[in-house]
Design a protein around this motif. Structure first.
Motif, PDB file in Angstrom:
ATOM      1  N   HIS A  68     -22.988 -17.834 -11.234  1.00  0.00           N
ATOM      2  CA  HIS A  68     -22.521 -16.444 -11.223  1.00  0.00           C
ATOM      3  C   HIS A  68     -21.176 -16.263 -10.522  1.00  0.00           C
ATOM      4  O   HIS A  68     -20.790 -15.131 -10.223  1.00  0.00           O
ATOM      5  N   GLY A  69     -20.463 -17.338 -10.268  1.00  0.00           N
ATOM      6  CA  GLY A  69     -19.246 -17.267  -9.482  1.00  0.00           C
ATOM      7  C   GLY A  69     -17.966 -17.024 -10.245  1.00  0.00           C
ATOM      8  O   GLY A  69     -16.891 -17.347  -9.758  1.00  0.00           O
ATOM      9  N   LYS A  70     -18.064 -16.438 -11.428  1.00  0.00           N
ATOM     10  CA  LYS A  70     -16.846 -16.188 -12.209  1.00  0.00           C
ATOM     11  C   LYS A  70     -16.059 -14.988 -11.685  1.00  0.00           C
ATOM     12  O   LYS A  70     -14.888 -14.822 -11.974  1.00  0.00           O
ATOM     13  N   SER A  71     -16.730 -14.126 -10.909  1.00  0.00           N
ATOM     14  CA  SER A  71     -16.055 -12.978 -10.303  1.00  0.00           C
ATOM     15  C   SER A  71     -16.429 -12.923  -8.829  1.00  0.00           C
ATOM     16  O   SER A  71     -17.414 -13.533  -8.401  1.00  0.00           O
ATOM     17  N   GLU A  72     -15.630 -12.196  -8.055  1.00  0.00           N
ATOM     18  CA  GLU A  72     -15.878 -12.096  -6.622  1.00  0.00           C
ATOM     19  C   GLU A  72     -17.237 -11.480  -6.337  1.00  0.00           C
ATOM     20  O   GLU A  72     -17.689 -10.580  -7.041  1.00  0.00           O
ATOM     21  N   LYS A  73     -17.860 -11.967  -5.298  1.00  0.00           N
ATOM     22  CA  LYS A  73     -19.171 -11.497  -4.883  1.00  0.00           C
ATOM     23  C   LYS A  73     -19.156 -11.180  -3.398  1.00  0.00           C
ATOM     24  O   LYS A  73     -18.249 -11.543  -2.656  1.00  0.00           O
ATOM     25  N   MET A  74     -20.221 -10.524  -2.985  1.00  0.00           N
ATOM     26  CA  MET A  74     -20.490 -10.273  -1.584  1.00  0.00           C
ATOM     27  C   MET A  74     -21.781 -11.002  -1.253  1.00  0.00           C
ATOM     28  O   MET A  74     -22.622 -11.187  -2.132  1.00  0.00           O
ATOM     29  N   LEU A  75     -21.959 -11.393  -0.004  1.00  0.00           N
ATOM     30  CA  LEU A  75     -23.203 -12.017   0.435  1.00  0.00           C
ATOM     31  C   LEU A  75     -23.888 -11.086   1.428  1.00  0.00           C
ATOM     32  O   LEU A  75     -23.291 -10.702   2.435  1.00  0.00           O
ATOM     33  N   VAL A  76     -25.111 -10.705   1.116  1.00  0.00           N
ATOM     34  CA  VAL A  76     -25.940  -9.941   2.043  1.00  0.00           C
ATOM     35  C   VAL A  76     -26.947 -10.941   2.595  1.00  0.00           C
ATOM     36  O   VAL A  76     -27.825 -11.411   1.874  1.00  0.00           O
ATOM     37  N   SER A  77     -26.791 -11.285   3.874  1.00  0.00           N
ATOM     38  CA  SER A  77     -27.591 -12.353   4.462  1.00  0.00           C
ATOM     39  C   SER A  77     -28.709 -11.794   5.336  1.00  0.00           C
ATOM     40  O   SER A  77     -28.460 -11.142   6.340  1.00  0.00           O
ATOM     41  N   PHE A  78     -29.931 -12.106   4.928  1.00  0.00           N
ATOM     42  CA  PHE A  78     -31.109 -11.793   5.718  1.00  0.00           C
ATOM     43  C   PHE A  78     -31.630 -13.051   6.421  1.00  0.00           C
ATOM     44  O   PHE A  78     -32.797 -13.108   6.806  1.00  0.00           O
ATOM     45  N   ALA A  79     -30.766 -14.051   6.588  1.00  0.00           N
ATOM     46  CA  ALA A  79     -31.161 -15.266   7.304  1.00  0.00           C
ATOM     47  C   ALA A  79     -31.547 -14.895   8.735  1.00  0.00           C
ATOM     48  O   ALA A  79     -31.002 -13.954   9.320  1.00  0.00           O
ATOM     49  N   SER A  80     -32.474 -15.642   9.314  1.00  0.00           N
ATOM     50  CA  SER A  80     -32.905 -15.375  10.687  1.00  0.00           C
ATOM     51  C   SER A  80     -31.783 -15.714  11.662  1.00  0.00           C
ATOM     52  O   SER A  80     -30.853 -16.440  11.325  1.00  0.00           O
ATOM     53  N   PHE A  81     -31.899 -15.207  12.889  1.00  0.00           N
ATOM     54  CA  PHE A  81     -30.861 -15.513  13.880  1.00  0.00           C
ATOM     55  C   PHE A  81     -30.813 -17.010  14.179  1.00  0.00           C
ATOM     56  O   PHE A  81     -29.791 -17.524  14.591  1.00  0.00           O
ATOM     57  N   ARG A  82     -31.896 -17.729  13.913  1.00  0.00           N
ATOM     58  CA  ARG A  82     -31.911 -19.172  14.148  1.00  0.00           C
ATOM     59  C   ARG A  82     -31.116 -19.937  13.090  1.00  0.00           C
ATOM     60  O   ARG A  82     -30.570 -21.000  13.363  1.00  0.00           O
ATOM     61  N   SER A  83     -31.096 -19.422  11.861  1.00  0.00           N
ATOM     62  CA  SER A  83     -30.444 -20.162  10.776  1.00  0.00           C
ATOM     63  C   SER A  83     -29.164 -19.510  10.266  1.00  0.00           C
ATOM     64  O   SER A  83     -28.486 -20.086   9.423  1.00  0.00           O
ATOM     65  N   VAL A  84     -28.838 -18.321  10.762  1.00  0.00           N
ATOM     66  CA  VAL A  84     -27.711 -17.590  10.180  1.00  0.00           C
ATOM     67  C   VAL A  84     -26.367 -18.279  10.424  1.00  0.00           C
ATOM     68  O   VAL A  84     -25.482 -18.219   9.575  1.00  0.00           O
ATOM     69  N   PHE A  85     -26.207 -18.967  11.546  1.00  0.00           N
ATOM     70  CA  PHE A  85     -24.932 -19.641  11.794  1.00  0.00           C
ATOM     71  C   PHE A  85     -24.692 -20.727  10.749  1.00  0.00           C
ATOM     72  O   PHE A  85     -23.640 -20.754  10.098  1.00  0.00           O
ATOM     73  N   SER A  86     -25.669 -21.604  10.565  1.00  0.00           N
ATOM     74  CA  SER A  86     -25.474 -22.705   9.611  1.00  0.00           C
ATOM     75  C   SER A  86     -25.378 -22.200   8.172  1.00  0.00           C
ATOM     76  O   SER A  86     -24.555 -22.696   7.390  1.00  0.00           O
TER      77      SER A  86
END
Length: 156
Positions: A68-86
Motif C-alpha cells: 500500500h506504499g504507492k502514496s504517503e501514509k500516516m502511522l497510528v501506533s498503538f504499540a505498548s510503551f515497552r515496544s514503541v521505541f523499537s
C-alpha cells in the motif's frame, strides 16, 4: 484523502476512524491496513457507511508498505510503551511513505522520546506524541479514538 496504517489490533479505534470517515463523506476508508506483529496475515471486517469492508492485516509494517506504499501514509501506533521505541525506529525506515506518526503509548521514557523525535527530524517525519489521545481534522481525518464515540461527535 489521507490514509493510515494502524499498528496494533485496535479494532474499536479503527471502527471509530471509519465512522468519522462516513460522517465526512469520504469515498475511501482512512485506514489502509492494520499491522499485528503477533498475529497472522488476514483481513478484518469493518463497517464503512452502510457497507462492510475488509481491511488487510499484516504481520509486518514492511509488508503493508510493500502492498500500500504507492502514496504517503500516516502511522497510528498503538504499540505498548515497552515496544514503541523499537517499532517506531523500524517504521522510520519507511520515511519515503510514512510522513507522520501518532504514538498513543503512555509511559515512554523521556530519553527514548527525545531519541525518537531526533531521528524523525533527521528523516523529515513528524511525530505526534508519545502519550497522545489522537487528533482530528474536522471534515477530513481522525487519528485513533480522539473525540470518543461517534455519538459524541454528533452532539458536539
Amino acid at each position: 484523502e489521507t490514509q493510515a496504517f494502524v499498528y496494533g489490533m485496535q479494532t474499536k479505534a479503527v471502527q471509530r476512524m471509519l465512522d468519522f470517515d462516513t460522517l465526512c463523506g469520504r469515498k475511501t476508508p482512512s485506514v489502509a491496513a492494520l499491522i499485528n506483529p503477533t498475529g497472522e496475515a488476514t483481513f478484518q471486517k469493518f463497517l464503512f457507511g452502510s457497507a462492510d469492508v475488509l481491511v488487510p492485516v499484516y504481520t509486518s509494517l514492511a509488508d503493508a508498505v510493500a502492498k500500500h506504499g504507492k502514496s504517503e501514509k500516516m502511522l497510528v501506533s498503538f504499540a505498548s510503551f515497552r515496544s514503541v521505541f523499537s517499532s517506531t525506529m523500524e517504521a522510520l525506515q519507511f520515511n519515503d511513505v510514512i510522513k507522520t506518526h501518532a504514538i498513543i503509548a503512555e509511559g515512554v521514557p523521556e530519553a527514548l522520546t527525545r531519541r525518537l523525535h531526533h531521528e524523525a527530524s533527521k528523516r523529515g517525519v513528524a511525530i505526534i506524541g508519545p502519550a497522545t489521545v489522537g487528533g482530528m481534522m474536522p471534515g477530513r481525518f481522525r487519528i485513533g479514538n480522539a473525540g470518543g464515540a461517534v455519538e459524541n461527535l454528533l452532539l458536539a
